[in-house]
Design an enzyme around this catalytic site. Structure first.
Site, PDB file in Angstrom:
ATOM      1  N   ASN A 256      -2.040   5.780  10.156  1.00 48.83           N
ATOM      2  CA  ASN A 256      -2.021   4.439  10.765  1.00 48.83           C
ATOM      3  C   ASN A 256      -3.226   3.663  10.246  1.00 48.83           C
ATOM      4  O   ASN A 256      -4.019   4.180   9.442  1.00 48.83           O
ATOM      5  CB  ASN A 256      -2.040   4.538  12.299  1.00 48.83           C
ATOM      6  CG  ASN A 256      -1.722   3.207  12.951  1.00 48.83           C
ATOM      7  OD1 ASN A 256      -0.758   2.532  12.564  1.00 48.83           O
ATOM      8  ND2 ASN A 256      -2.518   2.789  13.919  1.00 48.83           N
ATOM      9  N   LYS A 257      -3.351   2.444  10.681  1.00 46.89           N
ATOM     10  CA  LYS A 257      -4.407   1.538  10.218  1.00 46.89           C
ATOM     11  C   LYS A 257      -5.770   2.202  10.204  1.00 46.89           C
ATOM     12  O   LYS A 257      -6.112   2.947  11.126  1.00 46.89           O
ATOM     13  CB  LYS A 257      -4.411   0.304  11.126  1.00 46.89           C
ATOM     14  CG  LYS A 257      -5.432  -0.761  10.828  1.00 46.89           C
ATOM     15  CD  LYS A 257      -5.441  -1.218   9.399  1.00 46.89           C
ATOM     16  CE  LYS A 257      -4.081  -1.636   8.874  1.00 46.89           C
ATOM     17  NZ  LYS A 257      -4.065  -1.784   7.387  1.00 46.89           N
TER      18      LYS A 257
ATOM     19  N   ASP B 228       2.430   4.251  10.459  1.00 47.28           N
ATOM     20  CA  ASP B 228       3.116   3.872   9.217  1.00 47.28           C
ATOM     21  C   ASP B 228       3.884   5.019   8.607  1.00 47.28           C
ATOM     22  O   ASP B 228       4.823   4.812   7.823  1.00 47.28           O
ATOM     23  CB  ASP B 228       2.107   3.330   8.215  1.00 47.28           C
ATOM     24  CG  ASP B 228       1.568   2.004   8.720  1.00 47.28           C
ATOM     25  OD1 ASP B 228       0.648   2.027   9.544  1.00 47.28           O
ATOM     26  OD2 ASP B 228       2.121   0.957   8.327  1.00 47.28           O
TER      27      ASP B 228
ATOM     28  N   ARG C 205       4.167  -2.104  -1.199  1.00 45.76           N
ATOM     29  CA  ARG C 205       3.108  -1.400  -0.440  1.00 45.76           C
ATOM     30  C   ARG C 205       3.499   0.074  -0.367  1.00 45.76           C
ATOM     31  O   ARG C 205       4.668   0.388  -0.168  1.00 45.76           O
ATOM     32  CB  ARG C 205       2.931  -1.985   0.966  1.00 45.76           C
ATOM     33  CG  ARG C 205       2.266  -3.358   0.970  1.00 45.76           C
ATOM     34  CD  ARG C 205       1.875  -3.780   2.382  1.00 45.76           C
ATOM     35  NE  ARG C 205       0.630  -3.185   2.816  1.00 45.76           N
ATOM     36  CZ  ARG C 205       0.148  -3.291   4.067  1.00 45.76           C
ATOM     37  NH1 ARG C 205       0.828  -3.955   4.984  1.00 45.76           N
ATOM     38  NH2 ARG C 205      -1.003  -2.734   4.402  1.00 45.76           N
TER      39      ARG C 205
ATOM     40  N   ARG D 164       3.708  -7.778   7.871  1.00 45.49           N
ATOM     41  CA  ARG D 164       3.063  -6.465   7.797  1.00 45.49           C
ATOM     42  C   ARG D 164       3.485  -5.707   9.053  1.00 45.49           C
ATOM     43  O   ARG D 164       4.131  -6.262   9.942  1.00 45.49           O
ATOM     44  CB  ARG D 164       1.541  -6.557   7.608  1.00 45.49           C
ATOM     45  CG  ARG D 164       0.826  -7.729   8.160  1.00 45.49           C
ATOM     46  CD  ARG D 164       0.811  -7.804   9.653  1.00 45.49           C
ATOM     47  NE  ARG D 164       0.421  -6.557  10.267  1.00 45.49           N
ATOM     48  CZ  ARG D 164       0.694  -6.187  11.494  1.00 45.49           C
ATOM     49  NH1 ARG D 164       1.406  -6.995  12.290  1.00 45.49           N
ATOM     50  NH2 ARG D 164       0.325  -5.028  11.994  1.00 45.49           N
ATOM     51  N   GLY D 165       3.096  -4.423   9.098  1.00 45.26           N
ATOM     52  CA  GLY D 165       3.583  -3.571  10.176  1.00 45.26           C
ATOM     53  C   GLY D 165       4.812  -2.836   9.669  1.00 45.26           C
ATOM     54  O   GLY D 165       5.727  -3.465   9.106  1.00 45.26           O
ATOM     55  N   ALA D 166       4.819  -1.506   9.852  1.00 41.91           N
ATOM     56  CA  ALA D 166       5.817  -0.673   9.178  1.00 41.91           C
ATOM     57  C   ALA D 166       7.270  -1.109   9.414  1.00 41.91           C
ATOM     58  O   ALA D 166       8.021  -1.332   8.447  1.00 41.91           O
ATOM     59  CB  ALA D 166       5.603   0.792   9.574  1.00 41.91           C
TER      60      ALA D 166
ATOM     61  N   GLN E 229      -6.182  -7.452  12.379  1.00 43.27           N
ATOM     62  CA  GLN E 229      -4.862  -7.514  13.041  1.00 43.27           C
ATOM     63  C   GLN E 229      -4.998  -7.476  14.567  1.00 43.27           C
ATOM     64  O   GLN E 229      -4.170  -8.030  15.282  1.00 43.27           O
ATOM     65  CB  GLN E 229      -3.969  -6.347  12.590  1.00 43.27           C
ATOM     66  CG  GLN E 229      -3.486  -6.421  11.161  1.00 43.27           C
ATOM     67  CD  GLN E 229      -4.398  -5.670  10.214  1.00 43.27           C
ATOM     68  OE1 GLN E 229      -5.592  -5.547  10.446  1.00 43.27           O
ATOM     69  NE2 GLN E 229      -3.842  -5.168   9.121  1.00 43.27           N
TER      70      GLN E 229
END
Ligand code: MRU
Length: 354
Positions: A254-255, A244, A96, A53-55, A203
């Site tokens: 973002n998150k 992201d 995603r 995960r993570g862009a 996270q």
């Protein structure tokens, strides 16, 4: 897929002969294990289920997913190969929706693929793998450049809050927001980190805290609802997060929870920085409201792992990202330099130069 245990080295994705291995980020920090991937369907599932995960890391994984698909079908007839590749691009694109790096990487692979379509499958597969390796290596170089530019924003002794994980685990290495922190530390600055826990997937607690502990960078874990209190008490000097997708006007996805932190930072006159490779800027979308926000499983909110704490029958929402308006962003840190108060004109100029 098979498991392999390894040392505590952060190599988020690694190529092993003829297959891809990715750290299983769902089980960190309790266990450090690599999972093994051999085709696009498996990689797409790895992205969807948050093994990776993570862009930027998702973008690198997608590029490898395309290469793996080509390798898996390289000995088949051209028509079979082409159909398998088409399926590979589609399944990866559906994994995603929010991080634009996924689509950026797929587009880059597809563009190259189309340009080389005269090659036989065997040669094309080798060429696609070379490009996937290059996308990964480039990501580390970009993060290093971002780190160099961004480190200047952090003063010696700064206490820096971050949300989610924008570290080595979210990239091919070094990280974006945590990359800036790492580079500042490498430059001799004494930086301490506050890591928001980052409900619901944790996270911050599981990944950011783990990365910082591994490197002896002082880190304090807080729950998300403590950030305002600490800011009010004067214990936070700066906020830095990853992103992201950045819309053309500078709005930043973002998150989930990032928007809340940005509003609090503005209220307390604390700079709010966003570290962002150019591959995360989406000039096709005029503003942040157009960014697709992923809704994830309710199970992530009603419990964690096998533990459930919410009653059966309760209604749940689980948007995985939120959008912070550009007006709350003090600066974007990119590999080309720092952009203060990002807006459409500045982003358009930046993207023209790239
Ligand atoms: O759902 P995740 O863990 O993929 O979300 C990750 C983030 O929101 C990160 O902050 C973002 O991708 C930037 S990573 C360099």
């Amino acid at each position: 897929m098979t498991n392999t245990t390894d040392s505590q080295r952060v190599e988020t994705l690694r190529w092993r002969g003829d297959s891809l291995e990715m750290i299983d980020q769902r089980i960190l920090p309790m266990r450090f294990e690599y999972l093994h991937y051999t085709n696009a369907d498996e990689v797409a599932e790895g992205i969807r289920s948050m093994v990776v995960r993570g862009a930027p890391a998702i973008g690198c994984a997608a590029a490898y997913g395309v290469a793996l698909q080509a390798l898996a079908y390289q000995h088949k007839e051209k028509t079979v190969f082409d159909a398998a590749m088409q399926h590979g691009y589609e399944v990866l694109a559906a994994s995603r929706p929010t991080a634009v790096n996924l689509f950026w990487a797929l587009q880059r692979m597809k563009h190259f693929h189309n340009a080389q379509s005269g090659l036989a499958p065997l040669e094309l597969a080798a060429a696609l793998l070379t490009l996937a390796h290059e996308i990964s290596a480039e990501d580390v170089r970009i993060n290093r450049a971002m780190g160099d530019h961004g480190a200047a924003l952090l003063k010696d002794g700064a206490r820096v809050l971050t949300h989610c994980n924008a570290g080595a685990l979210a990239t091919a290495g070094h990280g974006t927001a945590l990359g800036v922190i790492r580079s500042a530390v490498e430059a001799g600055k004494r930086i301490s980190v506050f890591a928001d826990e980052t409900r619901p997937f944790l996270q911050g607690a599981r990944l950011t805290a783990w990365e910082m502990v591994q490197e002896n960078i002082p880190v304090t874990l807080i729950t998300d609802n403590m950030a305002g209190h600490l800011m009010k008490c004067g214990e936070i000097d700066a906020v830095i997060v990853g992103t992201d997708r950045v819309a053309a006007n500078g709005d930043v996805a973002n998150k989930i929870g990032t928007y809340m932190v940005a509003v609090l930072a503005q209220r307390h006159n604390i700079p709010f920085y966003v570290a962002c490779p150019l591959s995360t800027i989406d000039m096709q979308l005029p503003h942040g409201d157009a960014i697709p926000i992923e809704e994830r499983s309710h199970d992530e909110v009603t419990g964690f792992g096998t533990q459930r704490w919410a009653p059966l029958g309760v209604q749940v929402r689980n948007p995985a990202f939120d959008v912070t308006p550009a007006e709350l962003v003090s600066a974007l840190v990119t590999e080309k330099g720092v952009i203060h108060r990002p807006d459409l004109a500045q982003l358009a100029q930046l993207m023209r130069q790239s």
